[in-house]
Design a protein around this motif. Structure first.
Motif, PDB file in Angstrom:
ATOM      1  N   MET A 263      -5.173   2.206   3.753  1.00 61.52           N
ATOM      2  CA  MET A 263      -6.187   1.621   2.941  1.00 61.52           C
ATOM      3  C   MET A 263      -6.265   2.514   1.847  1.00 61.52           C
ATOM      4  SD  MET A 263      -9.292   0.650   5.338  1.00 61.52           S
ATOM      5  CE  MET A 263      -9.202   1.525   6.919  1.00 61.52           C
ATOM      6  N   SER A 264      -6.379   3.498   1.703  1.00 57.28           N
ATOM      7  CA  SER A 264      -6.439   4.520   0.432  1.00 57.28           C
ATOM      8  C   SER A 264      -5.336   3.977  -0.464  1.00 57.28           C
ATOM      9  CB  SER A 264      -6.573   5.939   0.789  1.00 57.28           C
ATOM     10  OG  SER A 264      -6.560   6.648  -0.382  1.00 57.28           O
ATOM     11  N   ASP A 267      -5.856   0.876  -2.397  1.00 59.30           N
ATOM     12  CA  ASP A 267      -6.972   0.995  -3.447  1.00 59.30           C
ATOM     13  C   ASP A 267      -6.451   1.869  -4.546  1.00 59.30           C
ATOM     14  OD1 ASP A 267      -8.612  -0.119  -1.452  1.00 59.30           O
ATOM     15  OD2 ASP A 267      -9.733   1.771  -1.061  1.00 59.30           O
TER      16      ASP A 267
ATOM     17  N   ALA B 235     -12.541   4.493   1.802  1.00 58.62           N
ATOM     18  CA  ALA B 235     -11.409   3.670   1.757  1.00 58.62           C
ATOM     19  C   ALA B 235     -11.519   2.189   2.121  1.00 58.62           C
ATOM     20  CB  ALA B 235     -10.268   4.456   2.843  1.00 58.62           C
ATOM     21  N   GLY B 236     -10.815   1.425   1.512  1.00 58.94           N
ATOM     22  CA  GLY B 236     -10.666   0.177   1.894  1.00 58.94           C
ATOM     23  C   GLY B 236     -11.517  -0.886   0.791  1.00 58.94           C
ATOM     24  N   PHE B 237     -11.284  -0.379  -0.507  1.00 57.00           N
ATOM     25  CA  PHE B 237     -12.025  -1.400  -1.302  1.00 57.00           C
ATOM     26  C   PHE B 237     -11.097  -2.746  -1.548  1.00 57.00           C
ATOM     27  CE2 PHE B 237     -14.124   2.302  -2.733  1.00 57.00           C
ATOM     28  CZ  PHE B 237     -15.259   2.032  -3.137  1.00 57.00           C
ATOM     29  N   THR B 238      -9.897  -2.567  -1.523  1.00 56.98           N
ATOM     30  CA  THR B 238      -9.190  -4.043  -1.535  1.00 56.98           C
ATOM     31  C   THR B 238      -9.081  -4.706  -0.052  1.00 56.98           C
ATOM     32  OG1 THR B 238      -7.152  -2.533  -1.334  1.00 56.98           O
ATOM     33  CG2 THR B 238      -7.900  -3.256  -3.448  1.00 56.98           C
ATOM     34  N   PRO B 240      -9.630  -7.246   2.668  1.00 59.16           N
ATOM     35  CA  PRO B 240     -10.215  -8.525   2.817  1.00 59.16           C
ATOM     36  C   PRO B 240     -11.205  -8.688   4.009  1.00 59.16           C
ATOM     37  CG  PRO B 240      -8.120  -8.845   3.728  1.00 59.16           C
ATOM     38  CD  PRO B 240      -8.312  -7.119   3.227  1.00 59.16           C
TER      39      PRO B 240
END
Lengths: 382, 292
Positions: A263-264, A267, B235-238, B240
């Motif tokens: 996940m990082s 980003d 973590a995880g701004f992108t 969905p």
């Protein structure tokens, strides 16, 4: 795992929650046959795993079997928020006097199931929560005590379900919905609308049902309900190969070890001006087999223009991961630029092995940031 | 001192004869953790790497007096194993197992919490107090002793940040992986409160991700209750909405649980949030440097 409306209703029926009689159809002819069998007015409903079906023209009434066939023809193949309709549910039309809303959600924060009831059903529940929060009755259930009828009585009094006969039906229905929620290991059971007919009968006109993936081993019958044709083709391939993968809409394919780190990485790709094409977690390992499977899934997406490996060696050593990557690249041909960032235990040995292999499209970087910048630059040049 | 595990820890490993269980029990022991017993029903009487194996936690407790249990039992039997440990009087249970049904954990949590037992995990890498004890699968060689407490929902991301900190010369008091499931035992808030009380911890790094609202709760707690500086990362701004990102708990439901909302909540309560692991490490080094 999200269930289709008809699957949720099958589970409802199993737990004694009243639903309308109906059948599934995947062609206009089948819809006609079902309508004929049911008799009278029917409703033809698109079966897709998303909301907003009514507004998109995915729910239509039909007075005759011929009309049911025509409606099915209009609905089948519709694109509803990116979901193509492949099946319709044809059921007896219901007369509606009132529309309520009833749900049980898995409240992570309180660590208890949450029951919610409102007499303002038939619309998005978020709207009700915002517009008239007092109309939404809520009560938590202690999972060790289990549901008790007083909780449903409280919901009825608070939400304003006043008719005694209606109350009686709703109280019974809440108990059965709780049984379904626990019995099927659900993360969500929602009935919107829960209708009252002009004759005073309470029943579920729709269903939203989400089952915990981790509990499917206890429910082989529900596990079999998974629609293998639904979702993106890459996600289907990933499911077949057992790869943890989520399709996104960018151009940088990403593999890493550990959900948080991946996940990082997505980003960071976005921060340096790229767009991630996917989430893909190799898990603890990094053996050639796992890498090959993951690469096959990632490269099946035609939008991908570059691939980034972001690996942090822990118990799994960097040199083992490097060996896995090289073996995988030996077994398949990839012309896209591949940037590998390897850090942690035995990272230096791993990097040296990758550099020594000297593949023309393989680039080795030392940090997460520099690797992200490199792959975005290389993909942009293509 | 440190928190949750230290040199006073006496560990029993449930599921010690499994592949993962035996591997990590031996690793934890080699690190210096006092591993006093293992449990596998039906395998009592044997040993793993010199660690005596018992049929039940009760027997292990009677013979070897453990105070901490580590659970490596497969997901479908893991809830049972946690109950067994609590029933035998174990005060701290660290559950590594991934894939436990959420409803099982709902019941476990509601049983364990009022009994005052510390439960860490499930679906977590465990707890490491460098130089004292390692209970779980965290690669200890990445970390060094120091005064920064680290708490995280993710394994490898924690290693990444620990590694970046080590390169800047910053060590840790304790690293706690609280786990990536929708229902975990110790929350950010529980661990932050312990770090606040721990004399060895002077700074805290909190690593969150999408899903749930624990980071938001932690944000108000930090402002109201904590005197020690906290640096955060999300973590995880992108990511969905509606998709599970690897961890069962990492899912944006509707509009709830986004990385942006968590970052804003933390910043609104005066917590600095790094935009990537490297920046987090830099921010920590800056704060540590400014105070020494």
């Amino acid at each position: 795992m999200d269930l289709y409306e008809y699957q949720g209703k099958q589970l409802f029926a199993r737990f004694g929650i009243p639903v309308s009689e109906g059948k599934l159809a995947s062609s206009p002819e089948e819809a006609r046959a079902v309508a004929e069998e049911l008799g009278g007015q029917v409703v033809v409903k698109a079966q897709v795993l998303t909301g907003g079906r009514g507004k998109a023209g995915g729910i239509k009434l039909a007075d005759t079997p011929e009309e049911a066939a025509r409606r099915a023809e209009e609905i089948l193949g519709l694109d509803i928020r990116g979901h193509i309709v492949g099946k319709v549910w044809v059921e007896k039309a219901s007369d509606i006097a009132k529309e309520y809303y009833l749900s049980i959600t898995f409240d992570r924060g309180e660590k208890q199931p949450l029951l919610m009831l409102t007499t303002e059903g038939g619309v998005e529940i978020e709207e009700v929560a915002e517009r008239s929060p007092d109309a939404l009755a809520r009560v938590h259930v202690d999972p060790l005590m289990g549901f008790q009828p007083f909780q449903a009585r409280w919901l009825c009094f608070t939400a304003g379900v006043a008719d005694p006969d209606e109350q009686k039906q709703v109280i019974g229905l809440v108990g059965r919905l709780y049984d379904a929620f626990v019995g099927a290991d659900a993360m969500l059971c929602e009935i919107n609308p829960l209708i009252v007919t002009p004759e005073g009968e309470v029943k579920a006109l729709d269903s939203k049902f989400t089952v915990d993936d981790n509990a499917l081993f206890r429910h082989p019958d529900i596990a079999e309900m998974r629609d293998l044709d639904a979702g993106e083709p890459q996600e289907r391939l990933a499911r077949e190969k057992g790869v943890t993968y989520v399709k996104l809409d960018g151009e940088i394919g990403i593999l890493g070890n550990g959900a948080g780190l991946v996940m990082s990485t997505l980003d960071v790709i976005a921060q340096v001006g790229g767009r991630p094409a996917n989430f893909c977690d190799l898990g603890g390992g990094g053996d050639a087999e796992g890498v090959v499977d993951a690469l096959e899934v990632i490269t099946s997406d035609p939008q991908v223009k570059g691939i980034l490996f972001n690996i942090f060696g822990g118990i799994t050593r960097g040199d083992e991961v490097a060996r896995g990557i090289l073996e995988a690249l030996d077994r398949m041909t990839i012309e896209l630029p591949i940037v590998v960032r390897l850090d942690g235990t035995n990272a230096e040995e791993g990097r040296a092995m990758l550099i020594e292999a000297a593949s023309p499209n393989l680039y080795v970087e030392e940090t997460m940031l520099s690797a992200a910048e490199r792959v975005v630059e290389l993909a942009g040049a293509r | 001192m440190a928190i949750i595990v230290d040199s006073e820890t006496r560990l029993v490993v449930q599921g010690i004869t499994g592949r993962e269980g035996s591997f990590h029990a031996a690793r934890n022991k080699a690190y210096g953790t006092n591993v006093v017993a293992g449990v596998t029903p039906g395998k009592g009487g044997g040993d793993v790497d010199g660690i005596p194996v018992f049929d039940s936690v009760r027997e292990a407790v009677a013979e070897t007096s453990p105070n901490t249990a580590m659970v490596f039992v497969p997901a479908r039997f893991a809830a049972d194993a946690i109950y067994e440990a609590v029933d035998a009087g174990i005060e701290t249970v660290i559950c590594i197992t991934e894939g436990i049904p959420a409803h099982d954990m709902l019941r476990v949590y509601n049983y364990v919490y009022p009994r005052g037992v510390t439960l860490v995990g499930p679906n977590c890498p465990g707890v490491l107090s460098p130089g004292k004890a390692n209970v779980g699968i965290i690669p200890a060689e990445i970390f060094r002793e120091g005064n920064v407490g680290l708490v995280s929902r993710s394994g490898t991301l924690t290693y990444q940040i620990g590694h970046e900190l080590a390169q800047l010369g910053v060590g840790q008091s304790t690293i706690v992986g609280i786990g990536g499931d929708p229902v975990v035992g110790s929350s950010f808030l529980d661990v932050l409160a312990r770090f606040e009380r721990d004399p060895e911890t002077e700074y805290v790094v909190m690593v969150g991700e999408i899903g749930g609202a624990e980071e938001e709760k932690a944000a108000s707690f930090i402002e109201a209750e904590m005197t020690k500086p906290v640096i955060a990362y999300i973590a995880g701004f992108t990511a969905p909405p509606g998709k599970t990102m690897g961890h069962a708990g990492a899912i944006i439901s509707g509009t709830a649980g986004t990385a942006q909302a968590k970052k804003e909540a933390l910043e609104a309560h005066g917590v600095r949030v790094g935009t990537n692991p490297t920046e987090v490490a830099r921010l920590v080094a800056e704060v540590v440097g400014a105070r020494t």
